[in-house]
Design a protein around this motif. Structure first.
Motif, mmCIF file in Angstrom:
data_model
loop_
_atom_site.group_PDB
_atom_site.id
_atom_site.type_symbol
_atom_site.label_atom_id
_atom_site.label_comp_id
_atom_site.label_asym_id
_atom_site.label_seq_id
_atom_site.Cartn_x
_atom_site.Cartn_y
_atom_site.Cartn_z
ATOM 1 N N ARG A 77 24.319 64.219 37.136
ATOM 2 C CA ARG A 77 25.016 65.497 37.276
ATOM 3 C C ARG A 77 23.979 66.604 37.442
ATOM 4 N NH1 ARG A 77 30.379 65.314 35.634
ATOM 5 N NH2 ARG A 77 30.290 67.554 35.288
ATOM 6 N N GLY A 111 27.792 63.668 40.225
ATOM 7 C CA GLY A 111 26.555 62.900 40.071
ATOM 8 C C GLY A 111 25.871 62.571 41.377
ATOM 9 N N SER A 155 25.685 53.144 37.213
ATOM 10 C CA SER A 155 25.675 54.551 36.787
ATOM 11 C C SER A 155 26.935 54.919 36.013
ATOM 12 C CB SER A 155 25.542 55.473 38.011
ATOM 13 O OG SER A 155 26.781 55.536 38.730
ATOM 14 N N ILE A 180 29.317 56.739 36.731
ATOM 15 C CA ILE A 180 29.475 58.198 36.660
ATOM 16 C C ILE A 180 30.689 58.767 37.404
ATOM 17 C CG2 ILE A 180 28.162 59.146 38.617
ATOM 18 C CD1 ILE A 180 26.480 60.682 36.554
ATOM 19 N N ASN A 181 31.185 58.103 38.414
ATOM 20 C CA ASN A 181 32.336 58.664 39.154
ATOM 21 C C ASN A 181 33.231 57.533 39.651
ATOM 22 O OD1 ASN A 181 31.363 57.716 41.664
ATOM 23 N ND2 ASN A 181 30.111 59.536 41.936
#
Ligand code: NAP
Length: 253
Positions: A99, A152, A200, A202-203
């Motif tokens: 991020r 990210g 990761s 993350i998304n």
């Protein structure tokens, strides 16, 4: 199938994944290929395998964020095979995924050096050769991230948006001079990059079931297809391999 016999292609990021698959497909359709990447041993091995199977390939160590390296790769095409007809601007990175508030400015910039400057360097290095003979195809490997936004991935989304802009600018400058400058957005592909994305967490892309990713070989086939007259429909834009009609035209379904 596609006839690329006698054509000379340079593929960046050819040490694995989409670049390796592109190199093998290009050879299958008759092209001679120069494989460029930082991992010298891997591209040497792939080139040796291609040559042992009766194709023509040569490996050149190259960091696309270094313009002199990219020029050296283009010169290898000319010295080894007498010219350059196809450039696949494929080398790319997504790491470090982070991020914005946690990202490292230097590492963020390195992604831009590879994914943006690398694409420009490729175009810059091949342009005089392709312009002098009035023909040539450049395929810039793009992504849905060129027009989308994901947490990210600010470095990756910004870099792919810039790569799409280079496809547009390249077409604007060279499109009426016989050069075909196209982008290819492959969708999600089963390569090391997707392994890193999954890790990761993350998304939403990191949550995808790996079974939804297409094989890198499909992208290799699509790249070859774009190097034929069929590619003219995608001058200056990204062709999406998520499009069922495109998949049918490539012969994938
Ligand atoms: P990958 O398996 O991680 O392969 C990346 C390739 O790029 C490797 O061959 C790597 O070789 C090379 N590379 C990285 N930095 C380089 C540098 N500075 N100079 C030269 N080569 C470099 O990933 P991939 O999925 O095949 O990705 C290929 C392209 O497809 C990228 O542009 C990526 O953004 C794009 N793409 C991938 C997906 C996907 O789902 N996989 C989706 C959309 C777009 P070395 O490390 O040996 O240099």
């Amino acid at each position: 199938m596609f006839d690329l016999s006698g054509q000379v292609a340079l593929v960046t990021g050819a040490s694995r994944g989409i670049g390796e698959a592109a190199a093998r497909s290009l050879v299958k359709y008759g092209a001679k290929v120069v494989l460029a990447a930082r991992s010298g041993k891997d591209i040497e091995r792939i080139a040796a395998e291609i040559n042992a199977a009766g194709g023509s390939a040569k490996a050149v160590t190259c960091d696309v964020s270094d313009y002199d390296d990219v020029v050296k790769a283009v010169e290898t095409c000319i010295e080894t095979y007498g010219g350059i007809d196809i450039l696949v601007n494929n080398a790319g990175v997504i790491e470090p995924i982070a991020r914005i508030e946690e990202s490292d400015p230097e590492a963020w910039g390195k992604v831009i050096d590879i994914n943006v400057k690398g694409v420009y360097y490729g175009l810059r290095a091949v342009a005089p050769h392709m312009l002098s003979k009035g023909s040539g195809t450049v395929v810039n490997i793009s992504s849905g991230a060129a027009t989308g936004a994901l947490e990210g991935w600010s470095q990756y989304c910004a870099s792919k948006a810039a790569a799409l802009s280079l496809t547009r600018c390249g077409d604007k400058e060279f499109g009426d001079k016989g050069l075909r400058i196209v982008g290819l957005s492959p969708g999600t592909v089963a390569t090391q990059m997707q392994v890193d994305i999954k890790a990761s967490g993350i998304n939403p892309v990191s949550q995808l079931d790996p079974a939804v990713h297409i094989p890198a070989e499909w992208v290799g086939e699509a790249i070859c297809w774009l190097c034929t007259d069929a590619g003219d429909a995608y001058r200056g834009v990204d062709c999406s391999l998520r499009d069922e009609d495109v998949r049918k035209s490539v012969g994938l379904v």
